[in-house]
Design a protein around this motif. Structure first.
Motif, short mmCIF file in Angstrom:
data_model
loop_
_atom_site.label_atom_id
_atom_site.label_comp_id
_atom_site.label_asym_id
_atom_site.label_seq_id
_atom_site.Cartn_x
_atom_site.Cartn_y
_atom_site.Cartn_z
N LEU A 249 0.79 -1.23 0.00
CA LEU A 249 0.00 0.00 0.00
C LEU A 249 0.83 1.28 0.00
O LEU A 249 0.48 2.24 -0.68
CB LEU A 249 -0.91 0.01 1.23
CG LEU A 249 -1.97 -1.08 1.33
CD1 LEU A 249 -2.64 -1.04 2.70
CD2 LEU A 249 -3.01 -0.90 0.23
N LYS A 250 1.92 1.29 0.75
CA LYS A 250 2.64 2.55 1.00
C LYS A 250 3.05 3.26 -0.28
O LYS A 250 2.98 4.48 -0.37
CB LYS A 250 3.88 2.27 1.87
CG LYS A 250 4.59 3.55 2.31
CD LYS A 250 5.66 3.26 3.32
CE LYS A 250 6.39 4.54 3.72
NZ LYS A 250 7.41 4.29 4.75
N ARG A 251 3.48 2.49 -1.29
CA ARG A 251 3.97 3.12 -2.52
C ARG A 251 2.92 3.12 -3.63
O ARG A 251 3.23 3.50 -4.76
CB ARG A 251 5.22 2.40 -3.01
CG ARG A 251 6.33 2.39 -1.98
CD ARG A 251 7.58 1.72 -2.51
NE ARG A 251 8.50 1.42 -1.41
CZ ARG A 251 9.81 1.50 -1.50
NH1 ARG A 251 10.37 1.87 -2.62
NH2 ARG A 251 10.57 1.19 -0.46
N SER A 252 1.70 2.62 -3.33
CA SER A 252 0.75 2.48 -4.43
C SER A 252 -0.55 3.26 -4.28
O SER A 252 -1.24 3.48 -5.27
CB SER A 252 0.44 0.99 -4.67
OG SER A 252 -0.15 0.45 -3.50
N THR A 253 -0.90 3.67 -3.07
CA THR A 253 -2.19 4.36 -2.92
C THR A 253 -2.13 5.42 -1.82
O THR A 253 -1.46 5.22 -0.80
CB THR A 253 -3.32 3.36 -2.59
OG1 THR A 253 -4.48 4.08 -2.15
CG2 THR A 253 -2.93 2.37 -1.50
N PRO A 254 -2.85 6.54 -2.00
CA PRO A 254 -2.90 7.55 -0.93
C PRO A 254 -3.70 7.07 0.29
O PRO A 254 -3.70 7.73 1.32
CB PRO A 254 -3.59 8.74 -1.60
CG PRO A 254 -4.31 8.18 -2.77
CD PRO A 254 -3.55 6.99 -3.21
N GLN A 255 -4.39 5.93 0.15
CA GLN A 255 -5.10 5.36 1.29
C GLN A 255 -4.15 4.50 2.14
O GLN A 255 -4.62 3.75 3.03
CB GLN A 255 -6.28 4.50 0.81
CG GLN A 255 -7.35 5.26 0.07
CD GLN A 255 -8.07 6.29 0.94
OE1 GLN A 255 -8.15 6.14 2.15
NE2 GLN A 255 -8.57 7.35 0.32
N ASN A 256 -2.83 4.56 1.83
CA ASN A 256 -1.85 3.70 2.51
C ASN A 256 -1.98 3.72 4.03
O ASN A 256 -2.12 2.67 4.67
CB ASN A 256 -0.42 4.05 2.06
CG ASN A 256 -0.13 5.54 2.09
OD1 ASN A 256 -0.85 6.31 2.70
ND2 ASN A 256 0.92 5.95 1.39
N ILE A 257 -1.97 4.91 4.61
CA ILE A 257 -1.97 4.94 6.09
C ILE A 257 -3.35 4.68 6.68
O ILE A 257 -3.47 4.36 7.86
CB ILE A 257 -1.37 6.26 6.65
CG1 ILE A 257 -2.05 7.47 6.06
CG2 ILE A 257 0.13 6.33 6.40
CD1 ILE A 257 -3.04 8.08 6.97
N VAL A 258 -4.40 4.82 5.84
CA VAL A 258 -5.75 4.53 6.35
C VAL A 258 -5.87 3.02 6.59
O VAL A 258 -6.19 2.56 7.69
CB VAL A 258 -6.84 5.00 5.36
CG1 VAL A 258 -8.22 4.67 5.90
CG2 VAL A 258 -6.71 6.48 5.10
N ILE A 259 -5.57 2.24 5.53
CA ILE A 259 -5.69 0.78 5.65
C ILE A 259 -4.55 0.23 6.51
O ILE A 259 -4.75 -0.62 7.38
CB ILE A 259 -5.69 0.12 4.25
CG1 ILE A 259 -6.75 0.78 3.37
CG2 ILE A 259 -5.95 -1.38 4.35
CD1 ILE A 259 -6.63 0.49 1.89
N MET B 25 1.39 10.11 -0.69
CA MET B 25 0.61 10.54 0.47
C MET B 25 -0.52 11.44 -0.02
O MET B 25 -0.43 12.06 -1.08
CB MET B 25 1.49 11.30 1.47
CG MET B 25 2.49 10.42 2.21
SD MET B 25 1.75 9.11 3.19
CE MET B 25 1.33 9.98 4.70
N MET B 26 -1.58 11.52 0.79
CA MET B 26 -2.79 12.23 0.36
C MET B 26 -2.54 13.65 -0.14
O MET B 26 -3.07 14.03 -1.19
CB MET B 26 -3.80 12.22 1.51
CG MET B 26 -5.21 12.60 1.10
SD MET B 26 -5.86 11.52 -0.20
CE MET B 26 -6.46 10.14 0.75
N PRO B 27 -1.72 14.49 0.55
CA PRO B 27 -1.52 15.86 0.04
C PRO B 27 -0.86 15.90 -1.34
O PRO B 27 -1.13 16.81 -2.13
CB PRO B 27 -0.59 16.50 1.09
CG PRO B 27 -0.75 15.68 2.31
CD PRO B 27 -1.03 14.29 1.84
N ASN B 28 -0.02 14.92 -1.65
CA ASN B 28 0.66 14.90 -2.94
C ASN B 28 -0.24 14.40 -4.06
O ASN B 28 -0.04 14.74 -5.22
CB ASN B 28 1.91 14.00 -2.88
CG ASN B 28 2.84 14.38 -1.76
OD1 ASN B 28 2.98 13.67 -0.78
ND2 ASN B 28 3.43 15.56 -1.87
#
Lengths: 318, 53
Positions: A150-160, A217-220
């Motif tokens: 998730l970390k490098r593939s989606t802005p939802q990384n830290i959510v999930i 990350m979401m802001p980017n």
């Protein structure tokens, strides 16, 4: 023949010996365990234990907690092993032991795997295999699902991915009671819902860092304004959820007051983050939300710990 | 041979770090031994030591 093979092989062996020679001190290996995250794991797991009535032997509880801490540290270590390339380009993480060249990636991998396997097996032997399975799942989720996928593939990384950081109270409750009940699930939900506003507040301040490292990350990805809106939405959900222990009967009077005041504090700061969008004041208030979110979570869990661990529990209803 | 050479090439600082790692490993192993002993007594009770041979 022997001389010839020596002359051919020797330089290679020597270079391997030099390359494999660890430069790490004990403190570098300790840093691989992400001590601050480990403290949070121990702290939330301890609260998961004290809110769960059980007659488990204190030594068994202590060793279980220790193994949960070691498992948490091991997943942090494996995360650093996997993310060494992006850690090297971010100012916040460039001094970590692997990018700093103090510990070889292979050493970190071996260290992390050994601690992971050891902590899961010992937890299983000391408490029960449900807790051990949950700890193994937590490590797997953090390393494979969050770090590798998730970390490098989606802005939802830290959510999930936040689920991994939220699991310790559930593991701890399973360790001392042999089952999972609603109270630890609520503690899980609080940490899970707290993670997005906490990390996105940091991401707003450090968006340049994440951009350079190529982390979505979401802001980017969605932009700072959308991130600010989502921070507000998650905080609106978090504030009442923080009071759920009172409704469920395991949060006492002190907890009710702390969660109410803290929830309003989080909401006020999230609103400020939503409203202030330009320049230094916007950065400052995002930094304040990041800092306050740590205090908020700490106070919620510390209050539960004091209420249940030191006999200060006064029910709000009845 | 290669091992001896790599030993010879260790600087005092590297030797110090290796010694600290070795000591930490020894300490960890000692703690594990103690942990297993204490947990055994805690889970099975002191009677575990009084078994017919």
């Amino acid at each position: 023949m022997s001389t010839m093979s020596n002359s051919l092989v020797q330089p290679q062996v020597e270079s391997l010996a030099t390359a494999g020679l660890s430069q790490g001190d004990v403190s570098d290996f300790f840093a691989l365990l992400k001590p601050r995250v480990m403290f949070l794991v121990v702290f939330t797991a301890l609260v998961g234990m004290v809110v769960s009535p059980s007659n488990v032997h204190p030594i068994v509880a202590f060793v279980s907690l220790l193994m949960i801490a070691v498992g948490g540290g091991a997943s942090g270590c494996l995360n650093m092993w996997w993310d060494a390339d992006i850690d090297a380009v971010m100012t916040r993480t460039a001094k970590r032991p692997i990018p700093a060249g103090k510990i070889q990636p292979g050493e970190a991998l071996a260290f992390g795997v050994t601690l992971s396997v050891g902590s899961v097996i010992i937890l299983g032997l000391v408490s029960n295999w449900l807790a051990a399975g949950l700890l193994a799942f937590t490590i797997f989720f953090y390393v494979v699902v969050y770090s590798m996928w998730l970390k490098r593939s989606t802005p939802q990384n830290i959510v999930i991915g936040g689920a991994a950081g939220a699991l310790p109270p559930i593991v701890a409750q399973a360790a001392v009671t042999g089952h999972v009940a609603w109270d630890s699930v609520v503690l899980f939900a609080i940490i899970f819902m707290w993670t997005p506003p906490h990390f996105w507040a940091l991401a707003l301040v450090k968006s340049g860092d994440y951009q350079r490292a190529g982390i979505p990350m979401m802001p980017n990805v969605a932009g700072p304004d959308s991130t600010r809106f989502q921070i507000l939405v998650y905080t609106i959900l978090l504030a009442p959820l923080g009071m759920a222990p009172v409704v469920l009967g395991f949060g006492g009077l002190a907890y009710a007051i702390i969660s109410l005041v803290g929830g309003f504090g989080m909401l006020a700061l999230a609103l400020q983050v939503y409203r202030l969008r330009e320049g230094e004041p916007a950065m400052r208030v995002a930094q304040q939300l990041f800092g306050f979110s740590i205090l908020y979570l700490f106070l919620l869990f510390a209050t539960l710990l004091v209420e249940h661990g030191f006999g200060f529990f006064r029910p709000v209803f009845g | 041979m290669a091992d001896r050479k790599s030993h010879q090439s260790l600087t005092p600082e590297e030797q110090k770090r290796r010694r600290s790692r070795s000591l930490a490993l020894a300490f960890t192993l000692g703690v594990l031994v103690l942990l297993f002993y204490v947990v055994t007594i805690a889970k099975l009770g002191p009677g575990v030591l009084q078994r017919p041979m």
